[in-house]
Design an enzyme around this catalytic site. Structure first.
Site, PDB file in Angstrom:
ATOM      1  N   ASP A  22       0.809  -1.231   0.000  1.00 40.14           N
ATOM      2  CA  ASP A  22       0.000   0.000   0.000  1.00 40.14           C
ATOM      3  C   ASP A  22       0.841   1.280   0.000  1.00 40.14           C
ATOM      4  OD1 ASP A  22      -2.582  -1.019  -0.192  1.00 40.14           O
ATOM      5  OD2 ASP A  22      -2.854  -1.195   1.968  1.00 40.14           O
ATOM      6  N   ARG A  69     -10.521   5.509  10.434  1.00 44.75           N
ATOM      7  CA  ARG A  69      -9.057   5.434  10.397  1.00 44.75           C
ATOM      8  C   ARG A  69      -8.362   6.474  11.270  1.00 44.75           C
ATOM      9  NH1 ARG A  69      -6.774   2.586   6.138  1.00 44.75           N
ATOM     10  NH2 ARG A  69      -8.092   0.805   5.660  1.00 44.75           N
ATOM     11  N   HIS A  96     -12.058   6.656   4.269  1.00 39.49           N
ATOM     12  CA  HIS A  96     -11.190   7.842   4.338  1.00 39.49           C
ATOM     13  C   HIS A  96     -11.986   9.021   3.797  1.00 39.49           C
ATOM     14  CE1 HIS A  96      -7.003   5.701   4.114  1.00 39.49           C
ATOM     15  NE2 HIS A  96      -7.169   6.217   5.320  1.00 39.49           N
ATOM     16  N   ASP A 141     -11.045  11.273   1.821  1.00 37.17           N
ATOM     17  CA  ASP A 141     -10.802  11.536   0.391  1.00 37.17           C
ATOM     18  C   ASP A 141     -11.528  10.560  -0.531  1.00 37.17           C
ATOM     19  OD1 ASP A 141      -9.253   9.246   0.480  1.00 37.17           O
ATOM     20  OD2 ASP A 141      -7.380  10.232  -0.100  1.00 37.17           O
ATOM     21  N   CYS A 201      -5.729   8.996  -3.894  1.00 39.54           N
ATOM     22  CA  CYS A 201      -4.939   8.215  -2.934  1.00 39.54           C
ATOM     23  C   CYS A 201      -3.529   7.932  -3.440  1.00 39.54           C
ATOM     24  CB  CYS A 201      -5.594   6.861  -2.663  1.00 39.54           C
ATOM     25  SG  CYS A 201      -7.284   6.920  -2.148  1.00 39.54           S
TER      26      CYS A 201
END
Ligand code: ARG
Length: 275
Positions: free
Chosen positions: A64, A136, A165, A167, A259
């Site tokens: 990630d 998160r 998230h 975003d 992201c």
């Protein structure tokens, strides 16, 4: 006009090796060659827009690390390093910190035990920091940043695990202007957004599920995963050009265009005022 600078990390070791959000399935996995090509198309689209793209070195065992948005929050030359909620991602932090130290940023950490996932959950729109919490990031982390930066912070609870998230469901376009997916927030969160952002463009659920809100804004161009036709039309009417890049290999990990990027010089929509 200043040259926009964005941090990315090539997907050499990208894959679905664990499951920490509802999009990830180890059984399904991701297709490495397709992922590499899609990432490259995003990179090329940014370079074509005049963005200076900086690259991190990918690391084996950190699939990630490609999602640089989660490295931390940028404010001028200060980098507030994330404290990831999941051990799988906590291992990324030393590498992000090393990159920022090496590139002239002052690296700062949040208090012990306070989770915070960077630009994934904290986005400036104008002078205000809009912040997503619960899944998160802790609200305490956002409040800490508000104090340190002396900026107003508006914490909003994220209520849908698919939009874990901020975003994934909110994207500032310019001061006073943003895209959002209303159902990812509760009534309070929606009111906060409506009261503080005069021009809000809602995204429909079918497009939000394709990460339409996870967009990269460069001037009047908005780069998003392919297939968000309704949003593209709404953006066009608001004076923006939408560019589609197919990024479904990354949606398999719960991420898309935004992201995969971290704006190093501050988002276009951010107005930091006197720092
Ligand atoms: N698999 C990653 C995670 O669950 C995806 C991160 C996506 N990043 C983002 N800014 N929404 O942490």
């Amino acid at each position: 006009m200043r040259t926009p600078r964005i941090l990315m990390c090539p997907p050499d070791f990208y894959g679905i090796e664990y499951e920490i959000n509802p999009w990830m399935s180890r059984a399904r996995g991701a297709a490495p060659d397709r992922a590499r090509q899609q990432w490259r198309n995003l990179y090329d689209a940014l370079v074509a827009l005049g963005v200076q793209v900086e690259l991190m070195t990918p690391r084996p065992g950190l699939p990630d690390l490609v999602f640089t948005a989660n490295a931390g929050l940028i404010f001028g030359n200060r980098f507030f390093s994330s404290r990831f909620a999941h051990p799988e991602r906590q291992r990324e932090t030393p590498y992000f910190d090393e990159w920022f130290v090496g590139h002239g940023f002052s690296v700062e950490h949040l208090p012990e035990g306070v989770y915070f996932e960077g630009a994934g959950d904290a986005l400036f729109c104008g002078p205000t920091l809009f912040a997503g919490y619960r899944i998160r990031s802790h609200a305490a982390g956002h409040l800490h940043l508000g104090n340190v930066l002396e900026r107003m912070v508006l914490p909003m609870e994220l209520v849908d695990e698919r939009f874990y998230h901020l975003d994934t469901c909110f994207c500032p376009l310019a001061p006073g202007e943003a895209i959002y997916f209303p159902d990812a927030f509760d009534a309070y969160g929606r009111t906060v957004l409506q009261q503080h952002i005069p021009k809000l463009i809602p995204v429909v659920e079918t497009e939000a599920e394709r990460f339409a809100c996870n967009a990269v804004v460069v001037g009047k161009t908005v780069i998003v995963n392919a297939g968000s036709d309704q949003l593209a039309e709404d953006l066009r009417r608001a004076g923006y050009a939408c560019q589609f890049v197919e990024l479904d290999e990354f949606i398999k990990a719960g991420g898309s265009a935004k992201c995969l990027t971290l704006r190093l010089d501050g988002e276009d929509a951010a107005d930091w005022g006197d720092m």
